[in-house]
Motif scaffolding. Structure first.
Motif, PDB file in Angstrom:
ATOM      1  N   ARG A 251       0.834  -1.199   0.000  1.00 23.77           N
ATOM      2  CA  ARG A 251       0.000   0.000   0.000  1.00 23.77           C
ATOM      3  C   ARG A 251       0.872   1.254   0.000  1.00 23.77           C
ATOM      4  NH1 ARG A 251      -4.964   1.256  -1.505  1.00 23.77           N
ATOM      5  NH2 ARG A 251      -5.663  -0.723  -0.559  1.00 23.77           N
ATOM      6  N   GLY A 252       1.963   1.204   0.755  1.00 24.65           N
ATOM      7  CA  GLY A 252       2.882   2.343   0.776  1.00 24.65           C
ATOM      8  C   GLY A 252       3.494   2.612  -0.587  1.00 24.65           C
ATOM      9  N   ILE A 253       3.849   1.547  -1.309  1.00 27.44           N
ATOM     10  CA  ILE A 253       4.378   1.732  -2.668  1.00 27.44           C
ATOM     11  C   ILE A 253       3.329   2.423  -3.525  1.00 27.44           C
ATOM     12  CG2 ILE A 253       5.020   0.480  -4.774  1.00 27.44           C
ATOM     13  CD1 ILE A 253       6.443  -1.578  -2.944  1.00 27.44           C
ATOM     14  N   ALA A 254       2.076   1.981  -3.430  1.00 24.35           N
ATOM     15  CA  ALA A 254       1.004   2.610  -4.226  1.00 24.35           C
ATOM     16  C   ALA A 254       0.892   4.089  -3.879  1.00 24.35           C
ATOM     17  CB  ALA A 254      -0.321   1.896  -3.972  1.00 24.35           C
ATOM     18  N   ASN A 255       0.930   4.411  -2.605  1.00 25.05           N
ATOM     19  CA  ASN A 255       0.776   5.810  -2.197  1.00 25.05           C
ATOM     20  C   ASN A 255       1.966   6.669  -2.619  1.00 25.05           C
ATOM     21  OD1 ASN A 255      -1.688   5.206  -1.069  1.00 25.05           O
ATOM     22  ND2 ASN A 255      -0.893   4.974   1.019  1.00 25.05           N
ATOM     23  N   ASP A 256       3.144   6.081  -2.698  1.00 21.98           N
ATOM     24  CA  ASP A 256       4.332   6.833  -3.130  1.00 21.98           C
ATOM     25  C   ASP A 256       4.323   7.116  -4.628  1.00 21.98           C
ATOM     26  OD1 ASP A 256       5.410   7.035  -0.586  1.00 21.98           O
ATOM     27  OD2 ASP A 256       6.639   5.231  -0.780  1.00 21.98           O
ATOM     28  N   ARG A 257       3.499   6.405  -5.394  1.00 21.26           N
ATOM     29  CA  ARG A 257       3.370   6.617  -6.841  1.00 21.26           C
ATOM     30  C   ARG A 257       4.722   6.676  -7.571  1.00 21.26           C
ATOM     31  NH1 ARG A 257      -1.483   8.109  -8.937  1.00 21.26           N
ATOM     32  NH2 ARG A 257      -0.625   9.431 -10.550  1.00 21.26           N
ATOM     33  N   PRO A 258       5.536   5.650  -7.425  1.00 19.59           N
ATOM     34  CA  PRO A 258       6.808   5.664  -8.160  1.00 19.59           C
ATOM     35  C   PRO A 258       6.560   5.508  -9.660  1.00 19.59           C
ATOM     36  CG  PRO A 258       6.442   3.508  -7.204  1.00 19.59           C
ATOM     37  CD  PRO A 258       5.333   4.397  -6.681  1.00 19.59           C
ATOM     38  N   ASP A 259       7.581   5.810 -10.454  1.00 22.52           N
ATOM     39  CA  ASP A 259       7.466   5.632 -11.903  1.00 22.52           C
ATOM     40  C   ASP A 259       7.576   4.164 -12.299  1.00 22.52           C
ATOM     41  OD1 ASP A 259       7.204   8.385 -12.836  1.00 22.52           O
ATOM     42  OD2 ASP A 259       9.217   8.645 -11.992  1.00 22.52           O
ATOM     43  N   VAL A 260       8.229   3.372 -11.457  1.00 24.74           N
ATOM     44  CA  VAL A 260       8.395   1.951 -11.777  1.00 24.74           C
ATOM     45  C   VAL A 260       8.601   1.183 -10.469  1.00 24.74           C
ATOM     46  CG1 VAL A 260      10.896   2.169 -12.179  1.00 24.74           C
ATOM     47  CG2 VAL A 260       9.635   0.311 -13.281  1.00 24.74           C
ATOM     48  N   VAL A 261       8.143  -0.066 -10.448  1.00 23.94           N
ATOM     49  CA  VAL A 261       8.309  -0.951  -9.294  1.00 23.94           C
ATOM     50  C   VAL A 261       9.108  -2.165  -9.743  1.00 23.94           C
ATOM     51  CG1 VAL A 261       7.122  -2.433  -7.617  1.00 23.94           C
ATOM     52  CG2 VAL A 261       6.110  -0.220  -8.268  1.00 23.94           C
ATOM     53  N   LEU A 262      10.163  -2.499  -8.991  1.00 21.47           N
ATOM     54  CA  LEU A 262      10.913  -3.731  -9.234  1.00 21.47           C
ATOM     55  C   LEU A 262      10.546  -4.742  -8.153  1.00 21.47           C
ATOM     56  CD1 LEU A 262      12.559  -1.844 -11.060  1.00 21.47           C
ATOM     57  CD2 LEU A 262      14.633  -2.874 -10.137  1.00 21.47           C
TER      58      LEU A 262
ATOM     59  N   HIS B 125       0.102  -2.821  -7.713  1.00 20.92           N
ATOM     60  CA  HIS B 125       0.174  -3.234  -9.117  1.00 20.92           C
ATOM     61  C   HIS B 125      -0.437  -2.200 -10.050  1.00 20.92           C
ATOM     62  CE1 HIS B 125       2.073  -7.077  -9.570  1.00 20.92           C
ATOM     63  NE2 HIS B 125       1.358  -7.664  -8.637  1.00 20.92           N
ATOM     64  N   ALA B 126      -1.502  -1.545  -9.593  1.00 22.33           N
ATOM     65  CA  ALA B 126      -2.215  -0.588 -10.455  1.00 22.33           C
ATOM     66  C   ALA B 126      -1.524   0.769 -10.503  1.00 22.33           C
ATOM     67  CB  ALA B 126      -3.652  -0.432  -9.965  1.00 22.33           C
ATOM     68  N   ALA B 127      -0.521   0.979  -9.645  1.00 19.62           N
ATOM     69  CA  ALA B 127       0.062   2.317  -9.501  1.00 19.62           C
ATOM     70  C   ALA B 127       1.176   2.613 -10.498  1.00 19.62           C
ATOM     71  CB  ALA B 127       0.604   2.495  -8.081  1.00 19.62           C
TER      72      ALA B 127
ATOM     73  N   LEU C 277      12.641   3.005  -1.650  1.00 13.66           N
ATOM     74  CA  LEU C 277      12.170   3.979  -2.639  1.00 13.66           C
ATOM     75  C   LEU C 277      13.379   4.803  -3.055  1.00 13.66           C
ATOM     76  CD1 LEU C 277       9.538   5.229  -3.913  1.00 13.66           C
ATOM     77  CD2 LEU C 277       9.602   6.866  -2.012  1.00 13.66           C
ATOM     78  N   ALA C 278      13.608   4.913  -4.350  1.00 12.49           N
ATOM     79  CA  ALA C 278      14.796   5.639  -4.804  1.00 12.49           C
ATOM     80  C   ALA C 278      14.421   6.664  -5.870  1.00 12.49           C
ATOM     81  CB  ALA C 278      15.827   4.670  -5.369  1.00 12.49           C
ATOM     82  N   SER C 279      15.027   7.848  -5.766  1.00 12.45           N
ATOM     83  CA  SER C 279      14.879   8.840  -6.829  1.00 12.45           C
ATOM     84  C   SER C 279      16.211   8.933  -7.554  1.00 12.45           C
ATOM     85  CB  SER C 279      14.449  10.193  -6.258  1.00 12.45           C
ATOM     86  OG  SER C 279      15.399  10.669  -5.345  1.00 12.45           O
ATOM     87  N   VAL C 280      16.120   8.900  -8.877  1.00 16.82           N
ATOM     88  CA  VAL C 280      17.313   8.798  -9.724  1.00 16.82           C
ATOM     89  C   VAL C 280      17.404  10.046 -10.589  1.00 16.82           C
ATOM     90  CG1 VAL C 280      18.499   7.380 -11.439  1.00 16.82           C
ATOM     91  CG2 VAL C 280      16.968   6.298  -9.767  1.00 16.82           C
ATOM     92  N   THR C 281      18.504  10.756 -10.474  1.00 14.38           N
ATOM     93  CA  THR C 281      18.770  11.932 -11.306  1.00 14.38           C
ATOM     94  C   THR C 281      20.161  11.764 -11.908  1.00 14.38           C
ATOM     95  OG1 THR C 281      19.907  13.275  -9.636  1.00 14.38           O
ATOM     96  CG2 THR C 281      17.496  13.303  -9.567  1.00 14.38           C
ATOM     97  N   PRO C 282      20.555  12.632 -12.847  1.00 11.97           N
ATOM     98  CA  PRO C 282      21.906  12.503 -13.408  1.00 11.97           C
ATOM     99  C   PRO C 282      23.003  12.626 -12.348  1.00 11.97           C
ATOM    100  CG  PRO C 282      20.564  13.840 -14.855  1.00 11.97           C
ATOM    101  CD  PRO C 282      19.737  13.614 -13.610  1.00 11.97           C
ATOM    102  N   SER C 283      22.770  13.371 -11.286  1.00 13.03           N
ATOM    103  CA  SER C 283      23.845  13.611 -10.321  1.00 13.03           C
ATOM    104  C   SER C 283      23.863  12.627  -9.164  1.00 13.03           C
ATOM    105  CB  SER C 283      23.758  15.039  -9.783  1.00 13.03           C
ATOM    106  OG  SER C 283      22.543  15.220  -9.089  1.00 13.03           O
ATOM    107  N   GLN C 284      22.709  11.967  -8.862  1.00  9.47           N
ATOM    108  CA  GLN C 284      22.696  11.074  -7.699  1.00  9.47           C
ATOM    109  C   GLN C 284      21.513  10.118  -7.718  1.00  9.47           C
ATOM    110  OE1 GLN C 284      22.137  13.941  -4.386  1.00  9.47           O
ATOM    111  NE2 GLN C 284      20.039  13.180  -4.248  1.00  9.47           N
TER     112      GLN C 284
END
Ligand code: FE
Ligand code: CA
Length: 506
Positions: A163-174, A221-223, A463-470
């Motif tokens: 449920r927490g993953i769904a609420n975080d609305r990531p761009d992709v789930v592994l 799954h739906a997020a 939960l990870a955020s990925v940018t060019p610098s980090q």
């Protein structure tokens, strides 16, 4: 914006001004068939896989979910809006009885780096709506967020972490494996498995249906699109290629092959995999790459199907056989495939998504986990040396399996504390497996392994955020899984800086 658990029934759709799919089946007297939810997976710049499985009575012991022995037409729609005012792709596919009425639609012709909504219609009913997205064009470095998770034993807790993953609305789930557990029900657990230990195709299908009936899992799954690989429990605990770790239940070798065949078929049926991952007999082609523009590449690994049997009889052992240069956890072909992919420098970050603990972890006696990469030390050494030889700038290994959160630095030589840091490992904890946990953050075996930098015994995900610098990684932690609605907090955050392997405190 809440997407999960929304159910459109035809008629309500027309009132909402959406585009109706063909007329409903006469009378629509059949029960609601979308009780296992929807998901999507393996995104590309122009396409994504859309999944559902029809099962009006998901828990039936025959694994057929209450569906008749007939193929059923399923309509699908993709839109840029949650109300489906304009469709950008649509079609009809057949849900086959022989595949437990699962569908794997490759929705193509989509724009890169774009968010979409999708739904299905069958037997007069509309499915819940899912959110998905495509990846950026391979020349584009768009920042993104991802969640990764593993080990969701149904009996040991509620799926608050999903449920927490769904609420975080990531761009992709592994998902890195142990999506189901194969065992029979045990006493004294939070919830109970249905049926005996999974052996037959019906057993595995029903087990997936039980797990997928959970609303928190359906919400995750739906997020977002998922990229999945299995570990051992999708078949049987600690199996290695063709070798079982135990002999319960007793099976002939032919029965064991049939069991593995059934398990792989049920895995494919229940996961948003592309048709290229369809199993063939008792093997399933799973290792693959997913590119996230020019920013990142996911090298999704299979460390179960091609490995040598665990050395020294498995378990925690002092074991010189684990040093053998002939041992492999990947097999020759997958090792070459990984190193070739790393050498192509496809993106700034190379994420190696795989199942088991990668860094060295010896206890004070020199014993180590023979099921992890410590049981295949030259396999690990070849891959680490391989990425160094290829000047891979930012290798990050993502792991599951151990039911604890860890953050580790990877070393050229683990026996020398001054040896260079040559990569980073993030280990997600379990969704539920092993229950609430004791909350300890004392790093086990750190005296003999100073490259191990973080540990926590709680359930959750990363939960990870990925940018060019980090890459910024948040270790998300659930207070309790033994009751519904446990609070989710970030136990610890780390940053991995571009061009500087290892962990910085965020
Ligand atoms: Fe597990
Ligand atoms: Ca495992």
């Amino acid at each position: 914006m809440t997407l999960h658990r929304r159910t459109f029934i035809l008629g309500g759709l027309a009132a909402a001004g959406g585009v109706a799919i063909a007329s409903p089946a006469a009378g629509a007297a059949t029960p609601f068939p979308f009780k296992l939810g929807v998901t999507s997976g393996d995104p590309a710049p122009d396409s994504v896989v859309l999944w559902t499985r029809l099962a009006p009575s998901p828990l039936n012991a025959d694994g057929q979910g209450g569906m008749p022995n007939a193929d059923v037409a399923v309509d699908w729609q993709v839109s840029t809006s949650e109300t489906f005012g304009t469709l950008v792709a649509s079609g009809t596919v057949t849900a086959h009885y022989a595949e437990a009425h699962s569908v794997h639609v490759v929705a193509g012709g989509l724009n890169p780096d774009a968010e979409y909504y999708y739904r299905f219609r069958a037997q007069g009913f509309l499915s819940p709506v899912g959110r998905t997205r495509t990846t950026p064009a391979v020349t584009t470095a768009s920042s993104f967020t991802m969640a990764f998770a593993s080990c969701a034993h149904y009996e040991t807790g509620y799926y608050t972490a999903y449920r927490g993953i769904a609420n975080d609305r990531p761009d992709v789930v592994l998902h890195l494996g142990d999506y189901i557990y194969e065992g029979a029900a045990r006493t004294g657990q939070v919830r109970a498995h249905l049926g005996a230990e999974c052996v037959s195709l019906a057993d595995y299908r029903r087990r997936y249906a039980q797990y997928k009936s959970d609303p928190d899992l359906q919400a995750a799954h739906a997020a977002a699109p998922w990229i999945v690989v299995p570990d051992d429990h999708e078949v049987e605990n600690n199996y290695a290629t063709n070798t079982r770790a135990d002999s319960s239940p007793a099976l002939t070798s032919a029965q064991w092959v049939a069991r593995r065949t059934a398990a792989y078929q049920a895995y494919y049926e229940n996961m948003p995999l592309r048709p290229a991952s369809k199993p063939s007999g008792n093997s399933i082609p799973l290792y693959r790459r997913v590119r996230w523009g020019s920013l990142a590449t996911f090298h999704m690994m299979d460390t179960r199907q091609f490995r040598d049997d665990q050395a020294c009889g498995d378990g925690w052992k002092v074991c010189s056989d684990a040093d053998s240069t002939t041992r492999t956890i990947t097999g020759t072909a997958e090792e070459a495939w990984l190193l070739d992919g790393l050498g192509q420098h496809l993106g700034n970050w190379d994420f190696i998504g795989q199942q088991v603990f990668f860094a060295r972890q010896f206890d004070s006696t020199g014993a180590a986990n023979m099921d992890a990469w410590d049981g295949y030390r030259q396999s690990r050494a070849r891959i680490q040396q391989g990425w160094r030889d290829r000047s891979v700038r930012n290798p990050v290994v993502l792991s599951g399996d151990v039911h604890r959160a860890w953050a580790n630095e990877l070393k050229a030589d683990y026996s020398t504390s001054t040896s260079a840091v040559i990569g980073t490992e993030l280990v997600c904890t379990s969704i539920t497996s092993d229950g609430d946990g004791n909350g300890s953050t004392t790093i086990p075996n750190v005296a003999t392994n100073p490259h191990l930098k973080f540990y926590q015994d709680r359930r959750g995900y990363t939960l990870a955020s990925v940018t060019p610098s980090q890459v910024k990684a948040d270790f998300r932690s659930v207070a309790k899984v033994s009751e519904h609605g446990g609070a989710i907090t970030t136990a610890k955050s780390f940053v991995i800086l571009d061009g500087k392997p290892g962990l910085q405190t965020a």
